[in-house]
Design a protein around this motif. Structure first.
Motif, mmCIF file in Angstrom:
data_model
loop_
_atom_site.group_PDB
_atom_site.id
_atom_site.type_symbol
_atom_site.label_atom_id
_atom_site.label_comp_id
_atom_site.label_asym_id
_atom_site.label_seq_id
_atom_site.Cartn_x
_atom_site.Cartn_y
_atom_site.Cartn_z
ATOM 1 N N HIS A 69 37.047 42.904 36.166
ATOM 2 C CA HIS A 69 37.325 41.909 37.207
ATOM 3 C C HIS A 69 37.030 42.498 38.594
ATOM 4 O O HIS A 69 36.404 41.833 39.433
ATOM 5 C CB HIS A 69 38.779 41.450 37.111
ATOM 6 C CG HIS A 69 39.198 40.529 38.200
ATOM 7 N ND1 HIS A 69 38.777 39.215 38.275
ATOM 8 C CD2 HIS A 69 39.999 40.738 39.273
ATOM 9 C CE1 HIS A 69 39.300 38.655 39.357
ATOM 10 N NE2 HIS A 69 40.055 39.555 39.973
ATOM 11 N N ILE A 70 37.457 43.720 38.825
ATOM 12 C CA ILE A 70 37.171 44.394 40.099
ATOM 13 C C ILE A 70 35.662 44.486 40.299
ATOM 14 O O ILE A 70 35.138 44.163 41.369
ATOM 15 C CB ILE A 70 37.817 45.798 40.146
ATOM 16 C CG1 ILE A 70 39.345 45.686 40.163
ATOM 17 C CG2 ILE A 70 37.317 46.589 41.357
ATOM 18 C CD1 ILE A 70 40.067 47.006 39.920
ATOM 19 N N LYS A 71 34.960 44.922 39.273
ATOM 20 C CA LYS A 71 33.506 45.057 39.334
ATOM 21 C C LYS A 71 32.856 43.707 39.657
ATOM 22 O O LYS A 71 31.993 43.610 40.530
ATOM 23 C CB LYS A 71 32.966 45.605 38.016
ATOM 24 C CG LYS A 71 31.451 45.753 37.975
ATOM 25 C CD LYS A 71 30.916 45.320 36.628
ATOM 26 C CE LYS A 71 29.423 45.390 36.521
ATOM 27 N NZ LYS A 71 28.674 44.568 37.458
ATOM 28 N N GLY A 72 33.259 42.669 38.940
ATOM 29 C CA GLY A 72 32.682 41.349 39.160
ATOM 30 C C GLY A 72 32.910 40.828 40.568
ATOM 31 O O GLY A 72 32.018 40.225 41.172
ATOM 32 N N ASN A 73 34.089 41.095 41.116
ATOM 33 C CA ASN A 73 34.396 40.654 42.471
ATOM 34 C C ASN A 73 33.544 41.400 43.493
ATOM 35 O O ASN A 73 33.055 40.801 44.452
ATOM 36 C CB ASN A 73 35.891 40.849 42.757
ATOM 37 C CG ASN A 73 36.282 40.279 44.092
ATOM 38 O OD1 ASN A 73 36.325 41.005 45.081
ATOM 39 N ND2 ASN A 73 36.572 38.990 44.134
ATOM 40 N N MET A 74 33.364 42.704 43.291
ATOM 41 C CA MET A 74 32.507 43.477 44.198
ATOM 42 C C MET A 74 31.084 42.932 44.172
ATOM 43 O O MET A 74 30.456 42.759 45.226
ATOM 44 C CB MET A 74 32.484 44.957 43.805
ATOM 45 C CG MET A 74 33.752 45.698 44.078
ATOM 46 S SD MET A 74 33.581 47.492 43.839
ATOM 47 C CE MET A 74 33.347 47.614 42.075
#
Length: 169
Positions: free
Chosen positions: A66-71
């Motif tokens: 989720h963090i990766k996708g948001n970045m």
């Protein structure tokens, strides 16, 4: 007249310098944030990547993705002219694949922001929560990582795993 011109030159150079400082400060913090999150990701054993404290929460691995996708979304959508295309991977990535993809996303955002002209931080963008400046989007990038990273630290603690020492500024 010379004094007025000198004052204007100093004022303009100070404004440009403070905007450059903003990007430089973000990049330093971003690199430290990357290093800290990667250490947290490495701390959790792979067999615990599906751990979630409650049924309604994301698992440890899902939080990282989720963090990766948001970045990827924020960096691409608000700091490039590229069209963001969310790719849904049907297979569950391994711990090593998740960590590698996180590192690549951090590095991509780093390069995008490094190449952002400081004056563009004042530019307004359309965001679902209303118009925001690109400076606000920088803050959102970091805040989102920090928010979910804090949850991941709790996940480690719930599994009796000592989190890595904090890496701040």
């Amino acid at each position: 007249m010379k004094k007025i011109v000198l004052v204007l030159v100093l004022l303009i150079s100070t404004v440009g310098f403070s905007q450059n400082e903003t990007i430089d400060a973000f990049l330093e913090k971003w690199q430290n944030s990357k290093n800290y999150l990667v250490e947290i990701a490495k701390s959790m054993p792979e067999e615990k990547y599906d751990f979630k404290p409650t049924a309604r929460e994301m698992s440890f691995g899902e939080q990282l993705l989720h963090i990766k996708g948001n970045m990827d979304w924020l960096g691409t959508t608000y700091f490039t002219t590229e069209k963001f295309d969310k790719i849904k991977d049907e297979k569950t990535p391994s711990k090593a694949e998740i960590i590698s993809s996180l590192e690549m996303s951090f590095d991509k955002v780093y390069e995008i922001i490094k190449n952002t002209k400081p004056g563009h931080l004042k530019d307004k963008v359309d965001f679902f929560a209303g118009p925001k400046t690109k400076l606000q989007m920088l803050n959102l990038l970091q805040d989102h990582v920090s928010h979910h990273r804090g949850q991941l630290i709790v996940y480690l603690n719930l599994n009796e795993i000592k989190p890595p020492s904090y890496l701040g500024w």
